[in-house]
Scaffold this motif. Sequence first.
Motif, PDB file in Angstrom:
ATOM      1  N   PRO A 102       0.780  -1.141   0.097  1.00  0.00           N
ATOM      2  CA  PRO A 102       0.137  -0.026   0.206  1.00  0.00           C
ATOM      3  C   PRO A 102       1.021   1.195   0.029  1.00  0.00           C
ATOM      4  N   VAL A 103       0.398   2.260  -0.550  1.00  0.00           N
ATOM      5  CA  VAL A 103       0.760   3.776  -0.638  1.00  0.00           C
ATOM      6  C   VAL A 103       0.721   4.190   0.929  1.00  0.00           C
ATOM      7  N   THR A 104       1.861   4.783   1.457  1.00  0.00           N
ATOM      8  CA  THR A 104       1.907   5.177   2.998  1.00  0.00           C
ATOM      9  C   THR A 104       1.234   6.526   3.291  1.00  0.00           C
ATOM     10  N   ILE A 108       2.045   9.946   0.619  1.00  0.00           N
ATOM     11  CA  ILE A 108       1.237  10.834   0.198  1.00  0.00           C
ATOM     12  C   ILE A 108       1.538  12.355   0.495  1.00  0.00           C
ATOM     13  N   GLU A 109       2.085  12.470   1.994  1.00  0.00           N
ATOM     14  CA  GLU A 109       2.560  13.681   2.328  1.00  0.00           C
ATOM     15  C   GLU A 109       3.774  14.434   1.592  1.00  0.00           C
ATOM     16  N   SER A 110       4.441  13.454   1.092  1.00  0.00           N
ATOM     17  CA  SER A 110       5.588  13.953   0.298  1.00  0.00           C
ATOM     18  C   SER A 110       5.188  14.376  -1.148  1.00  0.00           C
ATOM     19  N   MET A 111       4.226  13.788  -1.745  1.00  0.00           N
ATOM     20  CA  MET A 111       3.272  14.205  -2.954  1.00  0.00           C
ATOM     21  C   MET A 111       2.918  15.478  -2.718  1.00  0.00           C
ATOM     22  N   PHE A 151      -7.403  17.123  -2.486  1.00  0.00           N
ATOM     23  CA  PHE A 151      -7.623  15.461  -2.779  1.00  0.00           C
ATOM     24  C   PHE A 151      -6.566  14.822  -2.099  1.00  0.00           C
ATOM     25  N   PHE A 152      -5.420  15.294  -2.226  1.00  0.00           N
ATOM     26  CA  PHE A 152      -4.197  14.385  -1.532  1.00  0.00           C
ATOM     27  C   PHE A 152      -4.432  14.540  -0.032  1.00  0.00           C
ATOM     28  N   GLU A 153      -4.689  15.500   0.574  1.00  0.00           N
ATOM     29  CA  GLU A 153      -5.268  15.511   2.079  1.00  0.00           C
ATOM     30  C   GLU A 153      -6.241  14.184   2.327  1.00  0.00           C
ATOM     31  N   LYS A 154      -7.385  14.376   1.530  1.00  0.00           N
ATOM     32  CA  LYS A 154      -8.215  13.098   1.654  1.00  0.00           C
ATOM     33  C   LYS A 154      -7.769  11.723   1.724  1.00  0.00           C
ATOM     34  N   GLU A 155      -6.851  11.723   0.394  1.00  0.00           N
ATOM     35  CA  GLU A 155      -6.156  10.484   0.141  1.00  0.00           C
ATOM     36  C   GLU A 155      -5.189  10.094   1.348  1.00  0.00           C
ATOM     37  N   LYS A 156      -4.451  11.199   1.926  1.00  0.00           N
ATOM     38  CA  LYS A 156      -3.568  10.622   3.116  1.00  0.00           C
ATOM     39  C   LYS A 156      -4.216   9.939   4.216  1.00  0.00           C
ATOM     40  N   GLY A 160      -3.477   3.347   2.463  1.00  0.00           N
ATOM     41  CA  GLY A 160      -3.878   1.731   2.857  1.00  0.00           C
ATOM     42  C   GLY A 160      -4.081   1.160   1.563  1.00  0.00           C
ATOM     43  N   PHE A 161      -4.242   1.787   0.407  1.00  0.00           N
ATOM     44  CA  PHE A 161      -4.649   1.153  -0.776  1.00  0.00           C
ATOM     45  C   PHE A 161      -3.473   0.743  -1.595  1.00  0.00           C
ATOM     46  N   LYS A 162      -3.547  -0.085  -2.420  1.00  0.00           N
ATOM     47  CA  LYS A 162      -2.413  -0.433  -3.439  1.00  0.00           C
ATOM     48  C   LYS A 162      -2.951   0.251  -4.751  1.00  0.00           C
ATOM     49  N   ILE A 163      -2.225   0.861  -5.644  1.00  0.00           N
ATOM     50  CA  ILE A 163      -2.296   1.280  -7.050  1.00  0.00           C
ATOM     51  C   ILE A 163      -2.173   0.364  -8.029  1.00  0.00           C
ATOM     52  N   LEU A 164      -3.008  -0.003  -8.799  1.00  0.00           N
ATOM     53  CA  LEU A 164      -2.902  -1.018  -9.770  1.00  0.00           C
ATOM     54  C   LEU A 164      -2.636  -0.863 -11.119  1.00  0.00           C
ATOM     55  N   MET A 165      -3.497   0.438 -11.426  1.00  0.00           N
ATOM     56  CA  MET A 165      -3.674   1.013 -12.778  1.00  0.00           C
ATOM     57  C   MET A 165      -3.860   2.333 -12.556  1.00  0.00           C
ATOM     58  N   LEU A 166      -3.008   3.128 -13.476  1.00  0.00           N
ATOM     59  CA  LEU A 166      -3.054   4.708 -13.491  1.00  0.00           C
ATOM     60  C   LEU A 166      -3.178   4.964 -15.182  1.00  0.00           C
TER      61      LEU A 166
END
Length: 335
Positions: A102-104, A108-111, A151-156, A160-166
């Motif tokens: 998962p993305v931590t 996401i904070e670094s993004m 958006f990234f604040e909400k994502e943060k 706990g999700f893994k990104i499979l496709m973009l």
Amino acid sequence: AEKNPNARIRHQIIDFAIETQAVRPISVKKSGEILGILAKKSYSPSSILTYLACSLKFYFTYVLKLREEEEMVESPDYRLIGEIVQQTIQELYQPFCGIDRPVTYLEIESMKENLESTLSKVFLEKLKTGDLRTGRNLIVYEVMKRFLEHFFEKEKHDCGFKILMLEQKINEVGFGFSLEGKEHRVKLEGTVDRLDVRDNIYRVIDYKTGKIGSLNVKSEEDFVSQLTGQEAVNRKEVFQLFFYRYLLKQVGREQGEYRLGIYPFKKIYDELKLVRVGKTEVIDEGLMKRYEGILTEIFRDLFSLEKPFEQTEEERNCQYCPYISICNKQATVAY
């Protein structure tokens, strides 16, 4: 001041006779040559929705391949804003796509820290001309930055999700159907904005910057009627998401429990909105079978020689149509 006795004032009323020109129906019969063109085409959800909204527009766009003249853009429109937002998200998430964890929270904070530089780069690449530092461009940039920060604040806090496709293009997906005793086969294609998974629940997510229609289907029994014809156009986001899920299913990607959602960038504090069928957000195999049946009937209609390409009767579908002058559906005044 004294009145001039020699002055004469004459009043005239000029009446322009306004004649409203009637809209002349346009109907194009299908031929063997046209069916040959249709058979070679690859179908995206947007092309299918174009057909459902106005079959004549589909004919102009995908059979005759008429195109609007491209203009150099100095200030972004809604379509370009959507592309900028999506590409910025894609570039920031890309290093984490396909990794088996998962993305931590901290990632996401670094993004968020890299957001401004990435957004500026993408903005200037898409704009090609104009100035980012002044005028409307600066205002649009600041608004997009606020949207993406939220958006990234909400994502943060949802990590706990893994990104499979973009922005994954899926094409060459075969689709077969029968019509009048003959078997036909076409190709389907589409681009999945995002596929992720958490706790064995897969999510197909589309990003939208414009207005979105209803994401609710009344019930499983109403599923077909509410994703057919004009009703499908009214719920185009739902139709598109089911289309992407169908593509993923056909290529054997990640079988499991699915949710379909839209992340709208219309208001600053918008959040992910999920498709609901009746009271459930789970997209099961029964719904996918029904959706496959919907696609079958659409292609039977499209390939039928008995169904010509005709203008839509839904005036709202004509609002932004580039062919509106051909149909004479814009305001016309004869003097």
